[in-house]
Enzyme design. Structure first.
Site, PDB file in Angstrom:
ATOM      1  N   GLU A 133       1.105  -1.145  -0.411  1.00 54.79           N
ATOM      2  CA  GLU A 133      -0.059   0.122  -0.128  1.00 54.79           C
ATOM      3  C   GLU A 133       1.272   1.180   0.127  1.00 54.79           C
ATOM      4  O   GLU A 133       2.181   1.476   0.815  1.00 54.79           O
ATOM      5  CB  GLU A 133      -1.044   0.085   1.520  1.00 54.79           C
ATOM      6  CG  GLU A 133      -1.816  -1.051   1.169  1.00 54.79           C
ATOM      7  CD  GLU A 133      -3.208  -0.938   2.311  1.00 54.79           C
ATOM      8  OE1 GLU A 133      -3.996  -1.326   2.424  1.00 54.79           O
ATOM      9  OE2 GLU A 133      -2.620  -0.223   3.156  1.00 54.79           O
ATOM     10  N   CYS A 146       3.932   8.095   0.868  1.00 52.99           N
ATOM     11  CA  CYS A 146       4.672   7.553   1.869  1.00 52.99           C
ATOM     12  C   CYS A 146       4.647   5.956   0.974  1.00 52.99           C
ATOM     13  O   CYS A 146       3.872   5.201   0.539  1.00 52.99           O
ATOM     14  CB  CYS A 146       3.808   6.825   2.790  1.00 52.99           C
ATOM     15  SG  CYS A 146       4.382   5.836   4.758  1.00 52.99           S
ATOM     16  N   CYS A 153       7.283  -6.806   6.743  1.00 49.16           N
ATOM     17  CA  CYS A 153       8.494  -6.093   7.186  1.00 49.16           C
ATOM     18  C   CYS A 153       9.476  -7.391   7.801  1.00 49.16           C
ATOM     19  O   CYS A 153       9.497  -8.350   8.075  1.00 49.16           O
ATOM     20  CB  CYS A 153       8.183  -5.036   8.264  1.00 49.16           C
ATOM     21  SG  CYS A 153       9.666  -4.258   9.221  1.00 49.16           S
ATOM     22  N   CYS A 157       8.249  -4.947  15.695  1.00 51.43           N
ATOM     23  CA  CYS A 157       7.733  -3.889  16.759  1.00 51.43           C
ATOM     24  C   CYS A 157       6.554  -4.347  17.799  1.00 51.43           C
ATOM     25  O   CYS A 157       5.810  -4.443  17.279  1.00 51.43           O
ATOM     26  CB  CYS A 157       7.993  -2.447  16.332  1.00 51.43           C
ATOM     27  SG  CYS A 157       9.736  -1.841  15.351  1.00 51.43           S
ATOM     28  N   CYS A 160       2.874  -2.045  16.390  1.00 52.52           N
ATOM     29  CA  CYS A 160       3.138  -2.312  15.184  1.00 52.52           C
ATOM     30  C   CYS A 160       2.516  -2.755  14.005  1.00 52.52           C
ATOM     31  O   CYS A 160       2.793  -4.545  14.116  1.00 52.52           O
ATOM     32  CB  CYS A 160       4.236  -1.310  14.188  1.00 52.52           C
ATOM     33  SG  CYS A 160       4.071  -1.186  12.292  1.00 52.52           S
ATOM     34  N   GLY A 218       8.218  -1.943   5.762  1.00 57.02           N
ATOM     35  CA  GLY A 218       8.966  -2.691   5.725  1.00 57.02           C
ATOM     36  C   GLY A 218      10.211  -1.719   6.711  1.00 57.02           C
ATOM     37  O   GLY A 218      10.033  -0.395   6.953  1.00 57.02           O
ATOM     38  N   GLU A 219      11.866  -2.123   7.213  1.00 57.50           N
ATOM     39  CA  GLU A 219      12.733  -1.389   7.956  1.00 57.50           C
ATOM     40  C   GLU A 219      13.497  -0.944   6.234  1.00 57.50           C
ATOM     41  O   GLU A 219      14.595  -1.717   6.044  1.00 57.50           O
ATOM     42  CB  GLU A 219      13.311  -2.488   8.705  1.00 57.50           C
ATOM     43  CG  GLU A 219      14.778  -1.780   9.008  1.00 57.50           C
ATOM     44  CD  GLU A 219      15.018  -0.206   9.382  1.00 57.50           C
ATOM     45  OE1 GLU A 219      15.508   0.525   8.687  1.00 57.50           O
ATOM     46  OE2 GLU A 219      13.780   0.101  11.175  1.00 57.50           O
ATOM     47  N   SER A 272      12.516   6.431  14.435  1.00 58.83           N
ATOM     48  CA  SER A 272      11.607   5.257  15.420  1.00 58.83           C
ATOM     49  C   SER A 272      11.794   5.160  16.516  1.00 58.83           C
ATOM     50  O   SER A 272      12.513   3.675  16.791  1.00 58.83           O
ATOM     51  CB  SER A 272      10.836   4.015  14.174  1.00 58.83           C
ATOM     52  OG  SER A 272       9.872   5.000  13.750  1.00 58.83           O
ATOM     53  N   LEU A 273      12.087   6.273  17.505  1.00 56.06           N
ATOM     54  CA  LEU A 273      12.536   6.136  18.977  1.00 56.06           C
ATOM     55  C   LEU A 273      11.429   5.208  19.763  1.00 56.06           C
ATOM     56  O   LEU A 273      11.530   4.134  20.361  1.00 56.06           O
ATOM     57  CB  LEU A 273      12.941   7.261  19.813  1.00 56.06           C
ATOM     58  CG  LEU A 273      13.698   7.391  20.873  1.00 56.06           C
ATOM     59  CD1 LEU A 273      15.029   6.715  20.171  1.00 56.06           C
ATOM     60  CD2 LEU A 273      14.308   8.841  21.421  1.00 56.06           C
ATOM     61  N   HIS A 274      10.716   6.330  19.928  1.00 52.50           N
ATOM     62  CA  HIS A 274       8.459   5.430  20.653  1.00 52.50           C
ATOM     63  C   HIS A 274       9.080   5.089  22.361  1.00 52.50           C
ATOM     64  O   HIS A 274       9.052   5.178  22.774  1.00 52.50           O
ATOM     65  CB  HIS A 274       9.006   4.095  19.802  1.00 52.50           C
ATOM     66  CG  HIS A 274       8.250   4.843  18.890  1.00 52.50           C
ATOM     67  ND1 HIS A 274       7.377   5.218  18.487  1.00 52.50           N
ATOM     68  CD2 HIS A 274       9.271   3.639  17.886  1.00 52.50           C
ATOM     69  CE1 HIS A 274       7.848   5.516  17.303  1.00 52.50           C
ATOM     70  NE2 HIS A 274       8.241   4.089  16.462  1.00 52.50           N
ATOM     71  N   ASN A 349      -3.362   4.573  17.744  1.00 47.54           N
ATOM     72  CA  ASN A 349      -4.852   3.720  17.464  1.00 47.54           C
ATOM     73  C   ASN A 349      -4.916   2.128  17.262  1.00 47.54           C
ATOM     74  O   ASN A 349      -3.636   1.998  16.769  1.00 47.54           O
ATOM     75  CB  ASN A 349      -5.602   4.135  16.252  1.00 47.54           C
ATOM     76  CG  ASN A 349      -6.599   5.488  16.534  1.00 47.54           C
ATOM     77  OD1 ASN A 349      -6.706   6.178  17.753  1.00 47.54           O
ATOM     78  ND2 ASN A 349      -6.912   6.402  15.211  1.00 47.54           N
ATOM     79  N   CYS A 392       0.778   4.246   9.246  1.00 49.51           N
ATOM     80  CA  CYS A 392       2.096   3.537   8.998  1.00 49.51           C
ATOM     81  C   CYS A 392       1.621   2.000   9.164  1.00 49.51           C
ATOM     82  O   CYS A 392       2.040   0.592   8.594  1.00 49.51           O
ATOM     83  CB  CYS A 392       2.308   3.504   9.790  1.00 49.51           C
ATOM     84  SG  CYS A 392       2.831   5.456   9.098  1.00 49.51           S
TER      85      CYS A 392
END
Length: 425
Positions: A133, A146, A153, A157, A160, A218-219, A272-274, A349, A392
């Protein structure tokens, strides 16, 4: 020498962090190659293989490059400055096919989502190419596309949904570029066309896709060479013409590849820290077990070309009771001290099966206030494309299964994953 038990333990540890591709793309016998998305060198090489004399190959590849990447040609017959004989020869060996757009969705806010089917690249795809997508997000002064770099992926994570899917394969550099080509086709965004920035047909006229973010499936840094080549094609000023300052590559923290990305792609960097503690980030982003926060931030400080005009974006998904305290905000500020940066706060979400909840809005505002008062831009991403699940964390590899679930979720008014958006200039 490691014992079998130690080898097994090591394999189990890293299988919880990274997945390996199920297969690699390969040429299918009898299938014509599309010239869309190729690098300049690859295009020239294909023409030579098809019989174009090497002394002419640079000129001919330049002509075709112009028609494919600047004019958006979909048929060799459109190439008015290419001779009939060469056009016939090209049509015999090649195509200008794009990936197939399987479904199109347009949100009430103008966000567009396309389910794209790539050409088959392996017998295991059973003559039906991989599906990904791609999401387009219009804004008042920019339009952000995007794009995906893998089918599925590499990483796992925990917050995700894409990370729960299998990794089918890497996308080629051409397949990454083709996502931009499809978007320009769909939006009428080629040179000579005069699209409106507004999805309803009103508003300022101008280029619709101005920014690219590698924040889809993906990374990217586990498909490094293809991503670097794709950035080169997208930023070629005689073709697709995007500024490298408007191309952002997001990584979960593949530390060894970060300096190479800056040196070879010269793209903007997003992390992408989080989380601000290794124990929590080990859970949210298991790659942290290989490359902890200290090593990741050291690589960020050394990122080539880093300055106040080329800041690193740190993405921070807001998870209720997990990473959203005042203490977390203050530690985030401490960790990033000295790094030209901004922090994108992302409301989360929940998706079916997720164990996380989104932070309360008051908590997000308080977190943002602490970061902002410390001198960092801390925008909260506005939810976009909510009604079409353009997020995402929901981007698909197991398309058929997810499509059915997405329909049910839409009927129930549920959205999953992270909301897309980009504040890059």
């Amino acid at each position: 020498m490691a014992t079998p038990s130690l080898d097994s333990a090591r394999a189990a540890t890293f299988s919880a962090i990274e997945k390996t591709p199920e297969f690699r793309p390969e040429a299918l016998p009898g299938r014509k190659l599309s010239l869309v998305g190729l690098t300049r060198d690859a295009l020239k090489a294909r023409l030579i293989e098809a019989g174009v004399p090497e002394r002419e190959s640079r000129m001919r590849s330049g002509q075709i490059w112009h028609w494919v990447n600047l004019r958006g040609a979909q048929d060799f017959a459109e190439m008015t400055n290419v001779g009939k004989g060469l056009k016939a020869e090209l049509a015999q060996h090649f195509t200008l096919e794009r990936p197939e757009v399987v479904t199109r969705q347009v949100s009430r806010d103008g966000t567009r989502k396309w389910l794209i089917r790539m050409a088959p690249t392996n017998a295991q795809e059973h003559n039906r190419g991989a599906e990904i997508e791609c999401v387009y997000i219009p804004g008042p002064d920019r339009g952000t596309l995007c794009v995906s770099s893998q089918v599925g992926c590499t990483l796992t994570c925990s917050f995700c949904h894409t990370g729960t899917q299998r990794l089918v394969r890497n996308l080629s550099s051409a397949e990454i570029v083709q996502q931009l080509v499809v978007a320009r086709d769909e939006l009428g965004d080629w040179t000579g066309q005069m699209p409106s920035r507004d999805a309803g047909g009103a508003g300022e006229v101008g280029r619709l896709v101005t920014n690219i973010v590698f924040m889809g499936m993906g990374e990217p840094l586990y498909n490094f060479d293809a991503v670097v080549d794709a950035v080169g094609v997208m930023s070629d000023q005689e073709g697709l013409g995007l500024s490298r300052r408007r191309i952002t590559v997001s990584t979960s923290g593949v530390v060894p590849q970060i300096p190479r990305l800056g040196a070879e792609a010269n793209a903007m960097l997003a992390i992408s820290l989080h989380a601000v503690r290794d124990d929590l980030r080990d859970e949210l982003v298991p790659l942290n077990r290989k490359y902890p926060i200290r090593d990741l931030l050291a690589a960020c400080r050394a990122y080539p070309g880093l300055n106040n005009a080329r800041r690193i974006t740190f993405e921070y998904v807001m998870l209720k009771g997990v990473n959203d305290s005042d203490a977390d905000a203050r530690e985030l500020v401490r960790l990033l001290k000295g790094i030209p940066a901004k922090i994108n706060l992302i409301p989360f979400n929940p998706w079916p099966g997720s164990r996380y909840e989104c932070s309360d809005w008051e908590r997000i505002e308080r977190f943002s206030e602490i970061v902002f008062n410390a001198g960092y831009a801390s925008p909260v991403r506005t939810p976009r494309g909510r009604d079409i699940l353009a997020a995402c964390g929901q981007l698909k590899s197991e398309t058929e299964k997810l499509r059915a679930r997405a329909r049910m979720m839409m009927e129930d008014g549920i959205a999953e994953g992270l909301y897309l958006g980009s504040d890059e200039d």
